[in-house]
Scaffold this motif. Structure first.
Motif, PDB file in Angstrom:
ATOM      1  N   ASN A  61       0.819  -1.225   0.000  1.00 53.21           N
ATOM      2  CA  ASN A  61       0.000   0.000   0.000  1.00 53.21           C
ATOM      3  C   ASN A  61       0.851   1.273   0.000  1.00 53.21           C
ATOM      4  OD1 ASN A  61      -2.521  -1.331  -0.051  1.00 53.21           O
ATOM      5  ND2 ASN A  61      -2.476  -1.610   2.173  1.00 53.21           N
ATOM      6  N   GLN A  62       1.949   1.241  -0.719  1.00 54.24           N
ATOM      7  CA  GLN A  62       2.767   2.433  -0.933  1.00 54.24           C
ATOM      8  C   GLN A  62       2.216   3.153  -2.167  1.00 54.24           C
ATOM      9  OE1 GLN A  62       5.404   3.581   0.984  1.00 54.24           O
ATOM     10  NE2 GLN A  62       4.790   1.971   2.434  1.00 54.24           N
ATOM     11  N   TYR A  63       1.389   4.164  -1.931  1.00 51.99           N
ATOM     12  CA  TYR A  63       0.640   4.783  -3.029  1.00 51.99           C
ATOM     13  C   TYR A  63       1.543   5.539  -4.007  1.00 51.99           C
ATOM     14  CZ  TYR A  63      -3.165   3.587   0.081  1.00 51.99           C
ATOM     15  OH  TYR A  63      -4.031   2.887   0.890  1.00 51.99           O
ATOM     16  N   GLY A  64       2.664   6.032  -3.510  1.00 53.52           N
ATOM     17  CA  GLY A  64       3.617   6.686  -4.412  1.00 53.52           C
ATOM     18  C   GLY A  64       4.169   5.712  -5.430  1.00 53.52           C
ATOM     19  N   TRP A  65       4.505   4.512  -4.962  1.00 56.06           N
ATOM     20  CA  TRP A  65       4.994   3.482  -5.885  1.00 56.06           C
ATOM     21  C   TRP A  65       3.888   3.059  -6.852  1.00 56.06           C
ATOM     22  CZ3 TRP A  65       9.746   2.721  -7.008  1.00 56.06           C
ATOM     23  CH2 TRP A  65      10.751   2.928  -6.058  1.00 56.06           C
ATOM     24  N   GLY A  66       2.651   3.045  -6.372  1.00 55.48           N
ATOM     25  CA  GLY A  66       1.534   2.730  -7.255  1.00 55.48           C
ATOM     26  C   GLY A  66       1.438   3.721  -8.407  1.00 55.48           C
ATOM     27  N   ILE A  67       1.646   5.012  -8.106  1.00 58.69           N
ATOM     28  CA  ILE A  67       1.617   6.045  -9.147  1.00 58.69           C
ATOM     29  C   ILE A  67       2.807   5.886 -10.087  1.00 58.69           C
ATOM     30  CG2 ILE A  67       1.811   8.544  -9.540  1.00 58.69           C
ATOM     31  CD1 ILE A  67       0.209   8.909  -6.931  1.00 58.69           C
ATOM     32  N   ILE A  68       3.971   5.546  -9.539  1.00 60.37           N
ATOM     33  CA  ILE A  68       5.156   5.338 -10.380  1.00 60.37           C
ATOM     34  C   ILE A  68       4.928   4.174 -11.346  1.00 60.37           C
ATOM     35  CG2 ILE A  68       7.570   4.589 -10.356  1.00 60.37           C
ATOM     36  CD1 ILE A  68       7.896   6.193  -7.754  1.00 60.37           C
TER      37      ILE A  68
END
Length: 278
Positions: A61-68
């Motif tokens: 649930n690391q949303y920054g990595w999800g966006i990347i």
């Protein structure tokens, strides 16, 4: 502008206008759910939101990595279109000497001469398989993606309140690091694309420095998730340009080609002088 290109530009502006209308119909204060109505909210934003959340779940649930990951996937999907754009640009560079010859031939500024120049230029482009509008296509697709990402963040509580590194994704980067990186990679991608052109007019040179400013200023106030998207997208563009175009290699080959041509001309002049002496 000829009729064919006119229709293309009209189509581009109509599509962008439609996207703006759809985004304008969406209420930013209304969360996205499976019950959201309307094409933009139910089909586009909801699926964008779910996909980013799913990607984030793969890395705790690391949303920054999800966006990347989301950004990289979008850029990978666009690769065939970018390849088509690069091929068109390469063809355009090859016919640049002929374009310059036409500009000298039809240098008069009267309407009839300029119309003839446009016709001859379009004929040359058509014969060489050049599509001058091809460079707009990747940008045309990325704009709706950016609009959708912007609204998906605001309408998804997890993304709006999520954090990544030192940033809160729904708020601007407090240290402006993302804004600087977004502008830097924008400059590098724009400069490298223009560097591969054999002749750079004033507009091309100006755009290499103006575009980063257009990115930097809004990046100061945009949510960190958007600037993160810009940073990764433009970094991907830099790598793509190096792999597919390699402007530095192209310039080196052009210089070597010019040197060989100059040497050939010198040898011809020497041969003529020797023949004349005899």
């Amino acid at each position: 502008m000829n009729k064919k290109n006119y229709k293309k530009y009209v189509g581009i502006f109509m599509l962008l206008g439609l996207v703006l209308i759809l985004t304008g119909c969406s209420n930013l204060n209304e969360p996205i759910t499976s019950q959201s109505s309307g094409f933009w909210d139910h089909i586009v934003l909801y699926n964008f939101s779910r996909f980013i959340l799913w990607l984030s779940s793969l890395v705790g649930n690391q949303y920054g990595w999800g966006i990347i990951f989301f950004t990289i996937i979008i850029r990978m999907i666009l690769l065939p279109l970018n390849w088509f754009q690069i091929r068109s640009m390469n063809k355009q560079m090859k016919v640049q000497p002929e374009i310059q010859a036409l500009q000298k031939k039809y240098s008069a500024k009267d309407q009839e001469t300029q119309q003839k120049l446009r016709e001859e230029t379009q004929k040359l482009y058509s014969e060489a398989g050049v599509n001058p509008v091809a460079g707009c296509l990747p940008l045309l697709i990325q704009l709706p993606v950016m609009f959708a990402l912007y609204q998906a963040i605001y309408k998804t509580a997890e993304l709006r309140n999520g954090s990544f590194l030192w940033m809160q994704l729904g708020k601007p980067d407090p240290y402006y690091i993302m804004a600087v990186l977004a502008a830097l990679f924008t400059f590098l991608s724009t400069y490298m694309s223009s560097y591969s052109q054999p002749t750079q007019n004033s507009t091309t040179k100006i755009m290499a420095y103006v575009m980063p400013i257009f990115i930097f200023i809004p990046a100061l106030t945009f949510p960190s998730a958007i600037t993160l998207y810009w940073v990764i997208s433009n970094f991907f563009q830099v790598i793509q340009t190096l792999v597919f175009q390699n402007p530095f290699k192209y310039r080196r080959e052009q210089r070597e080609k010019e040197e060989r041509e100059k040497e050939r001309q010198r040898q011809i002049r020497k041969a003529k002088k020797r023949a004349h002496k005899k």
